[in-house]
Design an enzyme around this catalytic site. Structure first.
Site, PDB file in Angstrom:
ATOM      1  N   SER A   1      33.136  44.494  35.352  1.00 21.26           N
ATOM      2  CA  SER A   1      34.569  44.252  35.141  1.00 21.26           C
ATOM      3  C   SER A   1      35.456  44.663  36.306  1.00 21.26           C
ATOM      4  O   SER A   1      36.673  44.469  36.246  1.00 21.26           O
ATOM      5  CB  SER A   1      35.047  44.960  33.866  1.00 21.26           C
TER       6      SER A   1
ATOM      7  N   LYS B   1      37.801  41.966  37.374  1.00 18.78           N
ATOM      8  CA  LYS B   1      39.145  41.719  36.831  1.00 18.78           C
ATOM      9  C   LYS B   1      40.248  42.170  37.779  1.00 18.78           C
ATOM     10  O   LYS B   1      41.398  41.752  37.634  1.00 18.78           O
ATOM     11  CB  LYS B   1      39.298  42.399  35.471  1.00 18.78           C
TER      12      LYS B   1
ATOM     13  N   SER C   1      40.264  46.040  29.643  1.00 22.06           N
ATOM     14  CA  SER C   1      39.219  45.250  30.295  1.00 22.06           C
ATOM     15  C   SER C   1      38.723  44.145  29.377  1.00 22.06           C
ATOM     16  O   SER C   1      37.526  43.863  29.289  1.00 22.06           O
ATOM     17  CB  SER C   1      38.046  46.147  30.724  1.00 22.06           C
TER      18      SER C   1
END
Length: 476
Positions: free
Chosen positions: A40, A43, A100
């Site tokens: 993640s 992101k 997230s």
């Protein structure tokens, strides 16, 4: 879930890098250029492009995004969005940054580029422009996918760009909780934020293939350090290692050093956009579609030839105005810089996310009062004094055109000057005026006849530049 043992990753490869954020100097590295699964941490790029898209007028933080089946079906961590549901972009941004959320990240990518695959291509263009040479993105969320890889060095570079390129949004990454529209969400890294002195972000990541990843930033006085870890075995061991690396960074970095922010990459725009304009970046607030041809014309010719329209006499070309416009540019910059509460970068920063509300989702004309006079308007409680940047030679002509709404007076002035240069044959003698409204600064040319305003708009629209006529009664 409550009662479950803490997650422990398989033996994912370890990598780390410590950087002095002020000048980008690397203070420690270990396997920092090994291509690994970023999870993640991906992101961060999704959010960087979201900030870029808002700044450049592709959409606003209040744009309503319709959730696709693909976004709704993403596995956890997720916000729990349903296919067909509509939600503001600001809530998706908060959910992606704080919780997230994978469904939110996919929805952001689809809202900006139409599909996640197109968004991934934009992510890669942006990464290359930043110098992230060992990174390849395949999706917006970071779930494991063949070829979706990055490095500790590249993710540190990305984190530094977020800090310096979009400081007005950086506080998102330090919020322990946030309102994500449908519910409150808690930060995935709240333990480190609460336990380490000066920690203020930025992003965690976890998958079985990646292990426990983290890009962390902390600030103490004038010093700021970024520490990145790939392949942690658990949240606790990863956080402990990051704290050690941050301590190492503060110990090695000098107390005083010249701050040298990274060079902001050129605006990548939508797929197929031509990267032009005077500094390879579009004027803030102009969409990629508007830039595609219009800016190219400005770059290549100060006086592009327009195609004659049927039954419309072409006004005689005036003498070259380049020297006059160049002098105007200096005067405008000086005037804007001295305006109360403003600099050449715009107004003083408002509350970070609310600042994006002044960016219009699309360019549209403002309703005007009945009189479109050439003298400066008197300030009112709801609107500050209008700035007139040229002496009008309109001779009583009461039509005008609007060429966009922008987040700052400086940005609007810049677009007016660029547009004037690109359309001297019809806009010479027109009054350039910036009008501040409730949601931004309108860039207008006034003092035109109806025929000239219509001709100018048609020629600009032929180059995909948004333009609307303003009538004597203020109607577009």
């Amino acid at each position: 879930m409550v009662g479950m043992a803490p997650l422990v990753a398989q033996a994912a490869p370890y990598a780390a890098l410590v950087m002095d954020a002020r000048n980008g100097e690397v203070l420690h590295s270990e396997n920092a250029d090994t291509r690994l699964h970023p999870a993640s941490l991906t992101k961060m790029m999704t959010l960087y492009i979201a900030f870029e898209a808002v700044q450049n007028g592709e959409l606003s933080m209040d744009t309503m995004v319709t959730i696709s089946r693909a976004a709704a079906s993403e596995p956890p961590s997720k916000l729990g969005l349903r296919a067909g549901q509509q939600i503001k972009l600001r809530y998706l941004v908060r959910a992606a940054a704080v919780k997230s959320a994978n469904d939110a990240a996919t929805a952001i990518g689809e809202a900006i580029e139409g599909s996640e695959s197109a968004f991934a291509r934009r992510m890669n263009r942006t990464a290359q422009a930043m110098g992230m040479t060992n990174t390849t993105f395949k999706n917006a969320h970071g779930l494991t996918e063949s070829g979706h890889l990055s490095t500790a060095r590249d993710m540190s570079v990305l984190g530094r760009h977020i800090i310096y390129d979009y400081p007005q949004y950086y506080n998102l990454f330090s919020r322990v909780t946030a309102d994500a529209g449908v519910r409150q969400v808690a930060h995935t890294n709240r333990r480190l934020l609460r336990s380490y002195s000066g920690a203020d972000g930025i992003k965690t990541g976890y998958t079985n293939a990646a292990g426990f990843n983290l890009v962390a930033s902390a600030r103490r006085g004038n010093e700021r350090v970024i520490a990145t870890v790939f392949g942690g075995r658990s949240t606790a061991t990863r956080n402990a290692r990051v704290e050690e690396l941050l301590d190492l960074g503060f110990g090695k970095s000098p107390t005083r050093v010249a701050v040298n922010p990274p060079e902001k990459p050129p605006y990548m725009g939508k797929m197929g956009a031509v990267l032009v304009a005077h500094n390879s970046e579009p004027a803030p607030g102009r969409t990629a579609k508007a830039i595609r041809q219009g800016s190219a014309a400005v770059e290549r010719s100060l006086r592009p030839m327009g195609r004659p329209l049927p039954n419309t006499p072409e006004p005689a070309a005036p003498p070259a105005m380049v020297a006059e416009v160049a002098a105007d540019i200096e005067a405008v910059v000086a005037e804007v810089a001295s305006a109360a509460g403003e600099t050449a970068q715009g107004s003083a920063e408002p509350e970070p996310e609310d600042a994006a509300q002044v960016l219009a989702a699309s360019v549209r004309p403002m309703r005007r009062s009945a009189a479109v006079e050439i003298a400066a308007a008197e300030p009112t409680p709801a609107r500050e004094a209008e700035v007139i940047t040229r002496v009008s030679t309109s001779g009583g002509r009461q039509w005008g055109i609007n060429v966009g709404r922008y987040p700052s007076r400086f940005a609007a002035e810049k677009v007016l000057l660029e547009t004037h240069l690109s359309e001297l044959s019809t806009l010479d003698g027109a009054l350039r005026k910036v009008v501040r409204g409730s949601s931004g600064f309108d860039a207008n040319f006034l003092g035109l006849s109806r025929e000239t305003a219509d001709l100018a708009c048609r020629k600009l629209q032929a180059r995909n530049v948004s333009c609307f006529m303003i009538g004597p009664g203020g109607e577009g």
